[in-house]
Design a protein around this motif. Structure first.
Motif, PDB file in Angstrom:
ATOM      1  N   ALA A  98       0.860  -1.194   0.000  1.00 25.95           N
ATOM      2  CA  ALA A  98       0.000   0.000   0.000  1.00 25.95           C
ATOM      3  C   ALA A  98       0.890   1.236   0.000  1.00 25.95           C
ATOM      4  O   ALA A  98       1.857   1.316   0.761  1.00 25.95           O
ATOM      5  N   ILE A  99       0.576   2.193  -0.886  1.00 26.08           N
ATOM      6  CA  ILE A  99       1.378   3.416  -1.027  1.00 26.08           C
ATOM      7  C   ILE A  99       0.506   4.595  -0.629  1.00 26.08           C
ATOM      8  O   ILE A  99      -0.565   4.801  -1.207  1.00 26.08           O
ATOM      9  N   PHE A 100       0.974   5.371   0.356  1.00 21.93           N
ATOM     10  CA  PHE A 100       0.176   6.482   0.888  1.00 21.93           C
ATOM     11  C   PHE A 100       1.102   7.696   1.044  1.00 21.93           C
ATOM     12  O   PHE A 100       1.545   8.029   2.135  1.00 21.93           O
ATOM     13  N   VAL A 101       1.411   8.302  -0.098  1.00 20.36           N
ATOM     14  CA  VAL A 101       2.368   9.420  -0.131  1.00 20.36           C
ATOM     15  C   VAL A 101       1.832  10.446  -1.129  1.00 20.36           C
ATOM     16  O   VAL A 101       1.270  10.076  -2.158  1.00 20.36           O
ATOM     17  N   GLU A 102       1.991  11.737  -0.833  1.00 14.00           N
ATOM     18  CA  GLU A 102       1.537  12.768  -1.773  1.00 14.00           C
ATOM     19  C   GLU A 102       2.514  12.902  -2.945  1.00 14.00           C
ATOM     20  O   GLU A 102       3.598  12.319  -2.934  1.00 14.00           O
TER      21      GLU A 102
END
Length: 610
Positions: A98-102
């Motif tokens: 899971a990727i949760f970066v702006e």
């Protein structure tokens, strides 16, 4: 979308395009060869195309952000170090991360690293919080999480509701803020991988067309996001179709993208096009209308990525003598309305608008390769526009049991044929696939993907996007699920019933959110300031309803379905709502105010900037 007869494409218009078609032919043929990976054992995909681009243009700019410029060689080596480290932690082919970066370089190199290992990046929407974020994470069962410092609070709030090991919770510090200590229960990914091997991992050569690359979330009609599967074979089709065939991207080009990179337009179309041309990819954390052209000049952008709303915000900026002082000649994106199209080209001096249509969960894409105005272009995949029932949005079958195609110039529901050339990758949940696949459409045994979108046939294989049907509408470049909005509003103690839908607001793109609500007690007991605050706390900004209609009793059909079609038509005009009061959240305010004739006139005249 208002369409005029002059948008129809004629023989004369086609003949005038012949010289440009002849010039484009060699790259179209080459692009189609690259796009259509034939062999199941042929290495391909994101990691492979990035390594090819690095060979072609090692010292050219790959990623530009603020004052930072990374060459292809630097970005590739950085991603390799992360990939070798992740592999040492057991991440491999088929593992979901899971990727949760702006939007920032760290996001893209992390995604590239996972892709080189054959892992699947679940691209979480950075606007999500709370229960919707929990759903999105748990839906895809990730073995690891990469979270940016800027989103740590949102992740920390749900951390005990997702089963991700501390040893595989990687933190990516935000270089735009003062660096603090690595938070408890996280490992700093960049520090941990800093001394890793910078050579290309051998795993990149063992990734094939059917291997999933991303999970990209789309609004589910059940109210919660669905995860669409985006495979490496589709990456090849997307990057070559847009980068080579449509845009002719070259190493000297820079594509400037302010779209969120958790969506397919930013991640796959824009970044894919840049990689296809070994071109530069310039990004910004969040779109800014006032800084857009300043950035484009600073990055020396030749190409920009857009959604229709973005263009309208730029047109709404005060005119300046510097408007044409830019090197942008082409743009790629979707949702540009005819009312803005010509004005945008004229004011900013852009030559080619490569408007596209593609559903991130579908099997078809249209591209405006020939640079006609007001069209999404053509598709090489087989498609049809069919008659549909306006109340149910379902396609209509004739007396023989088959569907009816609309006439040229007519508008209908877009169906895309599913076959070996245009497979449907679908969703992570198999039952969701059954709902979008139609069989026996024109003949026994054929299969089509129901896009749920309304298009018009304007001739010569070209189409024009009209609107989305059903329970999803677009606002601010995002798909909004009406069911999600309804579910949140129903959690409020003062709301007994809620029906959400999208309504047109003059001079805006997409549809603004509106909800008809029945109060639990009476209109007098509704606290509109508190209700708005509640909606803003529980929904992403773009999904908060701008209009409320208060009804004593909700009308339903014989099967207890709400009559959305009538609600949409009556919208927020109090003279049409049969005595139901209507309220609006006006920009800059903190409550809903009643819509009077004067307020309605202001909204229709565009005096409120939505």
């Amino acid at each position: 979308m208002s369409t005029h007869q002059h948008d129809m494409i004629t023989w004369g218009m086609m003949l005038r395009k012949l010289p440009s078609i002849a010039r484009a032919l060699p790259r179209v043929i080459k692009g189609m060869q690259i796009a259509n990976v034939k062999r199941a054992d042929q290495p391909c995909g994101l990691g492979w195309t990035f390594e090819q681009a690095t060979k072609r243009n090692p010292d050219g700019p790959a990623l530009l952000y603020g004052d930072r410029v990374l060459s292809y060689a630097q970005a590739n080596q950085w991603a390799n170090r992360i990939a070798h480290y992740l592999a040492s932690q057991g991440i491999g082919k088929g593992d979901v991360v899971a990727i949760f970066v702006e939007n920032r370089p760290e996001l893209l190199v992390s995604v590239l690293a996972v892709a080189k290992l054959g892992g699947i990046c679940a691209m979480l929407n950075t606007a999500q919080t709370g229960s919707v974020l929990v759903h999105s994470v748990n839906l895809v069962k990730p073995v690891a999480m990469i979270v940016g410092g800027e989103l740590l609070d949102a992740y920390s709030a749900i951390r005990d509701q997702v089963a991700i090991d501390e040893a595989r919770t990687w933190f990516v510090a935000d270089p735009d803020t003062a660096p603090g200590p690595t938070p408890a229960g996280c490992i700093d990914l960049m520090t941990a991988s800093a001394d890793g091997d910078s050579a290309n991992p051998s795993s990149t050569g063992r990734i094939y067309l059917d291997d999933p690359c991303f999970y990209i979330y789309t609004s589910g009609t059940t109210g919660l996001p669905k995860a669409g599967i985006f495979k490496h074979g589709r990456w090849m089709r997307t990057s070559a179709s847009f980068g080579m065939i449509a845009l002719d991207m070259q190493p000297a080009d820079i594509l400037y993208c302010t779209l969120p990179l958790y969506h397919a337009t930013g991640l796959c179309v824009c970044w894919g096009s840049a990689i296809s041309g070994a071109s530069g990819f310039a990004i910004r954390r969040k779109f800014s209308a006032s800084r857009f052209w300043e950035d484009a000049r600073r990055f020396k952008a030749t190409t920009i990525g857009y959604v229709g709303e973005l263009c309208r915000y730029l047109i709404d900026q005060p005119a300046s003598e510097h408007d044409r002082d830019n090197s942008v000649v082409k743009m790629v994106g979707n949702g540009l309305r005819p009312g803005v199209w010509g004005a945008f080209k004229q004011r900013f001096g852009v030559e080619h608008i490569c408007e596209l249509y593609a559903a991130s969960d579908g099997n078809i894409g249209f591209t405006n390769v020939l640079n006609f105005d007001n069209t999404v272009g053509f598709s090489l995949a087989p498609w049809a526009l069919v008659e549909y029932a306006h109340d149910t949005c379902a396609p209509i079958r004739n007396g023989s049991g088959f569907m009816q195609k609309v006439a040229r110039g007519g508008q209908g529901l877009l169906l895309a044929k599913i076959d070996d050339k245009a497979p449907l990758d679908g969703y992570t949940e198999p039952e969701k696939n059954l709902k979008v696949i139609l069989t026996d459409v024109f003949e026994k045994g054929d299969r089509y993907f129901n896009t749920g979108d309304l298009l018009r046939d304007i001739g010569f294989g070209h189409a024009q996007f009209i609107d989305r049907l059903g329970d999803t509408y677009r606002w601010k470049g995002e798909n909004v699920s009406t069911t999600e909005v309804e579910n949140i509003l129903l959690q409020h103690p003062q709301v007994a019933e809620a029906v959400a839908y999208g309504v047109e607001v003059h001079n805006t793109n997409g549809r603004a959110g509106m909800a008809a609500i029945t109060p639990a007690e009476s209109l007098a007991t509704l606290d509109f300031t508190e209700l708005l605050q509640f909606a803003r706390e529980h929904l992403p900004g773009y999904a908060v309803p701008l209009f409320l209609r208060v009804k004593v009793k909700m009308e339903t059909t014989g099967t207890f379905k709400y009559q959305k079609t009538r609600l949409k038509e009556e919208a927020f005009d109090p003279s049409k709502t049969g005595g139901d009061p209507v309220f609006a959240w006006l920009p800059g305010s903190a409550t809903y105010v009643q819509v009077t004739e004067a307020v309605l006139a202001d909204i229709c005249a565009g005096r409120h900037r939505y």
